[in-house]
Design an enzyme around this catalytic site. Structure first.
Site, PDB file in Angstrom:
ATOM      1  N   ASP A 176     -11.169 -19.458  13.148  1.00  0.00           N
ATOM      2  CA  ASP A 176      -9.892 -19.642  12.451  1.00  0.00           C
ATOM      3  C   ASP A 176      -9.545 -21.137  12.385  1.00  0.00           C
ATOM      4  OD1 ASP A 176      -7.134 -18.537  11.528  1.00  0.00           O
ATOM      5  OD2 ASP A 176      -6.630 -19.856  13.201  1.00  0.00           O
ATOM      6  N   ILE A 194       4.471 -25.521   9.768  1.00  0.00           N
ATOM      7  CA  ILE A 194       4.418 -26.995   9.747  1.00  0.00           C
ATOM      8  C   ILE A 194       4.032 -27.499   8.362  1.00  0.00           C
ATOM      9  CG2 ILE A 194       3.383 -29.049  10.777  1.00  0.00           C
ATOM     10  CD1 ILE A 194       2.646 -27.371  13.218  1.00  0.00           C
ATOM     11  N   GLY A 205       0.965 -22.571   9.978  1.00  0.00           N
ATOM     12  CA  GLY A 205       2.193 -21.794   9.751  1.00  0.00           C
ATOM     13  C   GLY A 205       3.323 -22.595   9.136  1.00  0.00           C
ATOM     14  N   LYS A 225      -9.267 -23.851   9.015  1.00  0.00           N
ATOM     15  CA  LYS A 225      -8.169 -24.799   8.772  1.00  0.00           C
ATOM     16  C   LYS A 225      -8.687 -26.236   8.790  1.00  0.00           C
ATOM     17  CE  LYS A 225      -5.035 -21.456  10.748  1.00  0.00           C
ATOM     18  NZ  LYS A 225      -4.476 -20.944  12.012  1.00  0.00           N
ATOM     19  N   ARG A 265       0.841  -1.206   0.000  1.00  0.00           N
ATOM     20  CA  ARG A 265       0.000   0.000   0.000  1.00  0.00           C
ATOM     21  C   ARG A 265       0.869   1.246   0.000  1.00  0.00           C
ATOM     22  NH1 ARG A 265      -4.162  -2.353   4.319  1.00  0.00           N
ATOM     23  NH2 ARG A 265      -2.165  -2.745   5.273  1.00  0.00           N
ATOM     24  N   GLU A 308      -4.964 -10.971  18.775  1.00  0.00           N
ATOM     25  CA  GLU A 308      -5.189  -9.703  18.081  1.00  0.00           C
ATOM     26  C   GLU A 308      -6.123  -8.824  18.900  1.00  0.00           C
ATOM     27  OE1 GLU A 308      -6.331 -10.333  14.013  1.00  0.00           O
ATOM     28  OE2 GLU A 308      -4.812 -11.887  13.783  1.00  0.00           O
ATOM     29  N   VAL A 327      -2.383 -23.315   6.771  1.00  0.00           N
ATOM     30  CA  VAL A 327      -2.698 -24.204   7.899  1.00  0.00           C
ATOM     31  C   VAL A 327      -1.442 -24.458   8.713  1.00  0.00           C
ATOM     32  CG1 VAL A 327      -3.598 -26.456   8.600  1.00  0.00           C
ATOM     33  CG2 VAL A 327      -4.520 -25.334   6.566  1.00  0.00           C
TER      34      VAL A 327
HETATM   35  P1  NAP Z   1       0.625  -8.053   7.169  1.00  0.00           P
HETATM   36  O1  NAP Z   1       1.825  -7.968   8.038  1.00  0.00           O
HETATM   37  O2  NAP Z   1      -0.583  -7.298   7.520  1.00  0.00           O
HETATM   38  O3  NAP Z   1       1.092  -7.604   5.694  1.00  0.00           O
HETATM   39  C1  NAP Z   1       0.195  -7.346   4.657  1.00  0.00           C
HETATM   40  C2  NAP Z   1       0.956  -6.736   3.487  1.00  0.00           C
HETATM   41  O4  NAP Z   1       0.056  -6.611   2.394  1.00  0.00           O
HETATM   42  C3  NAP Z   1       1.530  -5.355   3.783  1.00  0.00           C
HETATM   43  O5  NAP Z   1       2.810  -5.247   3.221  1.00  0.00           O
HETATM   44  C4  NAP Z   1       0.559  -4.396   3.062  1.00  0.00           C
HETATM   45  O6  NAP Z   1       1.165  -3.253   2.534  1.00  0.00           O
HETATM   46  C5  NAP Z   1       0.095  -5.266   1.914  1.00  0.00           C
HETATM   47  N1  NAP Z   1      -1.258  -4.907   1.507  1.00  0.00           N
HETATM   48  C6  NAP Z   1      -2.399  -5.051   2.222  1.00  0.00           C
HETATM   49  N2  NAP Z   1      -3.463  -4.604   1.521  1.00  0.00           N
HETATM   50  C7  NAP Z   1      -2.971  -4.157   0.330  1.00  0.00           C
HETATM   51  C8  NAP Z   1      -3.555  -3.578  -0.813  1.00  0.00           C
HETATM   52  N3  NAP Z   1      -4.858  -3.319  -0.881  1.00  0.00           N
HETATM   53  N4  NAP Z   1      -2.743  -3.245  -1.859  1.00  0.00           N
HETATM   54  C9  NAP Z   1      -1.410  -3.459  -1.785  1.00  0.00           C
HETATM   55  N5  NAP Z   1      -0.785  -4.027  -0.718  1.00  0.00           N
HETATM   56  C10 NAP Z   1      -1.562  -4.367   0.328  1.00  0.00           C
HETATM   57  O7  NAP Z   1       0.167  -9.582   6.947  1.00  0.00           O
HETATM   58  P2  NAP Z   1       1.005 -10.913   7.295  1.00  0.00           P
HETATM   59  O8  NAP Z   1       0.992 -11.159   8.752  1.00  0.00           O
HETATM   60  O9  NAP Z   1       2.317 -10.877   6.579  1.00  0.00           O
HETATM   61  O10 NAP Z   1       0.062 -12.039   6.647  1.00  0.00           O
HETATM   62  C11 NAP Z   1      -0.012 -12.201   5.247  1.00  0.00           C
HETATM   63  C12 NAP Z   1      -0.909 -13.400   4.946  1.00  0.00           C
HETATM   64  O11 NAP Z   1      -0.324 -14.590   5.477  1.00  0.00           O
HETATM   65  C13 NAP Z   1      -2.322 -13.298   5.532  1.00  0.00           C
HETATM   66  O12 NAP Z   1      -3.237 -13.884   4.641  1.00  0.00           O
HETATM   67  C14 NAP Z   1      -2.212 -14.153   6.780  1.00  0.00           C
HETATM   68  O13 NAP Z   1      -3.454 -14.720   7.174  1.00  0.00           O
HETATM   69  C15 NAP Z   1      -1.274 -15.233   6.318  1.00  0.00           C
HETATM   70  N6  NAP Z   1      -0.553 -15.876   7.423  1.00  0.00           N
HETATM   71  C16 NAP Z   1       0.139 -15.094   8.290  1.00  0.00           C
HETATM   72  C17 NAP Z   1       0.800 -15.694   9.337  1.00  0.00           C
HETATM   73  C18 NAP Z   1       1.597 -14.858  10.315  1.00  0.00           C
HETATM   74  O14 NAP Z   1       2.171 -15.423  11.235  1.00  0.00           O
HETATM   75  N7  NAP Z   1       1.659 -13.553  10.156  1.00  0.00           N
HETATM   76  C19 NAP Z   1       0.728 -17.099   9.526  1.00  0.00           C
HETATM   77  C20 NAP Z   1       0.017 -17.881   8.592  1.00  0.00           C
HETATM   78  C21 NAP Z   1      -0.621 -17.245   7.540  1.00  0.00           C
HETATM   79  P3  NAP Z   1       1.768  -2.074   3.484  1.00  0.00           P
HETATM   80  O15 NAP Z   1       2.910  -2.721   4.195  1.00  0.00           O
HETATM   81  O16 NAP Z   1       2.198  -0.996   2.568  1.00  0.00           O
HETATM   82  O17 NAP Z   1       0.636  -1.705   4.410  1.00  0.00           O
END
Ligand code: NAP
Length: 432
Positions: free
Chosen positions: A199, A134, A132, A203, A45, A188, A130
């Site tokens: 959630d 694993i 992370g 999964k 973004r 959160e 699902v």
């Molecule tokens: P995050 O930290 O919120 O990062 C989201 C990224 O997407 C940011 O860089 C953001 O940009 C970008 N973004 C969001 N909306 C956008 C848009 N409309 N246009 C362009 N860019 C956009 O998320 P995350 O924790 O990395 O998670 C990412 C995915 O992995 C999610 O689906 C989550 O459920 C999944 N996941 C995460 C984890 C975990 O431990 N975090 C574990 C398993 C699965 P900006 O940085 O510029 O805001």
């Protein structure tokens, strides 16, 4: 050597770690895939936001739609429903292989997206969605492809495992353990999806779909969260040698499958009973392999990036070798059975009047409904000291295997007894 263009959507917790691996481990990845993986852009973004890993400035763009055009592999790590859904569909239309960790989107739209990918002959992989880090989806779809899975039980939500583990080890009530999880960043600001089990249910639907070769959606999953679990439940379970875990269970039964999420009593010595803190684990039972357990970190930037990169490498190898996209097998059509079809053991906690004949009245109701009691423990509490004043009896009953409907009828009948003050909790018991 072939070059594969990789578009990364998102550079947050997970995306920035994926960018790091793609940019720092290019030689290793080329050796493992037989192709040069070229990161052509990173959609975000705000291109100027500080990042955990700073990729070259020129890679960042706000035009995600343009980025996916021409990419061989699109990695979606934005999260949320839109624009992630549209971008994944656009990528599929352009013939790109898609890798995502977006469990929220798959929970809502998974079956439609898998269908689109099937029709287009492209691969849609989602190992990171699902548990992370694993590796569990590929073992189910590939390693166990020659076996028949009978049951999958998973601790697939780190937040709830952290809360239940804190309650178990400190005696805290649910609200205090949740506050601690929030303070430490495990929960959160709005923890609803975690504590209500949604959630884990998302999964569970994915695990069941892959284990039983039928597509299941979130609405197919019976779901109970952990908000009703009390410190008393945890202490009573502990006293009887059990630990309470939120499990996602996918199980093959006569005539279909049961897919469910609920707090569950497990013997403390069960492998899933030893999963502490925010860790995840998935316990798989298969006809030939027997019991298997997969354990590790269920979240976090680097751990989740590992799962994403596993999908990327696997996709790149296929693109180098050629051949159609590997899609999930949907050769079976096993219906989801209602929760009433499930048969399990139960733990029931009652508060009754301490009067002669109470135990026999309760036992009679169990017998009338065809539910057999395995053990019953009674603790008497008196208002004025040990032997004086009116008292109440705390009863902890564990049943043999019984059907949900029979158990519900028993609990309803017990609730109607005038000697019962309350049925404090009814929990399912697994792993025995
Ligand atoms: P995050 O930290 O919120 O990062 C989201 C990224 O997407 C940011 O860089 C953001 O940009 C970008 N973004 C969001 N909306 C956008 C848009 N409309 N246009 C362009 N860019 C956009 O998320 P995350 O924790 O990395 O998670 C990412 C995915 O992995 C999610 O689906 C989550 O459920 C999944 N996941 C995460 C984890 C975990 O431990 N975090 C574990 C398993 C699965 P900006 O940085 O510029 O805001």
């Amino acid at each position: 050597m072939k070059t594969l263009k990789v578009a990364l959507l998102g550079a947050g917790n997970v995306g920035s770690q994926v960018a790091r691996i793609l940019l720092e481990d290019t030689e290793v990845l080329a050796a493992r895939t037989g192709a040069r993986l070229e990161l052509v852009g990173i959609a975000v973004r705000n291109v100027d936001a500080p990042r955990e890993y700073a990729a070259p400035r020129e890679l960042y763009t706000t035009d995600a739609s343009a980025l996916v055009r021409g990419a061989d592999i699109v990695i979606e790590l934005m999260g949320g429903l839109e624009p992630a859904r549209t971008l994944i569909l656009e990528s599929i239309e352009h013939g790109a292989t898609v890798v995502t960790g977006n469990k929220a989107l798959l929970a809502v739209d998974g079956p439609a997206l898998y269908e689109k990918a099937d029709q287009a002959g492209v691969q849609l992989s989602y190992e990171a969605a699902v548990a992370g880090a694993i590796p569990i989806l590929r073992p189910i779809t590939d390693s166990l492809a020659g076996d028949k899975i009978t049951r999958v039980m998973g601790i697939v939500n780190g937040t709830t495992n952290f809360i239940l583990d804190a309650m178990d080890s400190t005696g805290a009530e649910f609200s205090d353990a949740l506050a601690e999880a929030t303070r430490l960043g495990y929960a959160e600001a709005d923890p609803t999806a975690d504590i209500e089990g949604h959630d884990a249910a998302a999964k569970g639907a994915i695990l069941a779909s892959l284990a039983f070769h039928t597509r299941y959606a979130l609405e197919d999953v019976y779901c109970e969260g952990i908000t009703g679990v009390t410190a008393t439940d945890i202490a009573a379970a502990k006293d009887a040698g059990y630990v309470i875990k939120l499990l996602a269970i996918a199980e093959k039964l006569d005539g279909g499958v049961s897919v469910r999420v609920h707090p569950t009593l497990l013997p403390r010595e069960h492998p899933l009973g030893a999963v502490r803190g925010a860790f995840n684990a998935v316990f798989v039972e298969a006809e030939s392999a027997g019991e298997l357990m997969f354990y590790g970190r269920g979240a976090g930037g680097s751990p989740t990036a590992s799962a994403v990169m596993g999908d990327v490498v696997s996709a790149a190898r296929r693109l180098v070798l050629g051949g159609p996209g590997r899609t999930d097998s949907t050769i079976e059509v096993l219906p989801v059975l209602p929760i009433d079809a499930v048969s399990t053991r139960y733990y029931i906690h009652l508060d009754a009047a301490d009067q002669p004949g109470v135990l026999s009245k309760i036992s009679a109701l169990f017998a009338e409904n065809g539910v057999s009691i395995e053990s019953m423990r009674q603790t008497v509490h008196r208002e004025h000291g040990e032997n004086e004043g009116p008292g109440s009896a705390e009863l902890r009953i564990v049943t043999h295997r019984a059907g949900e409907a029979a158990l519900a009828a028993t609990v309803k009948a017990i609730n109607g007894l005038d000697v019962i003050n309350s049925v404090t909790s009814v929990l399912r018991v697994e792993g025995v």
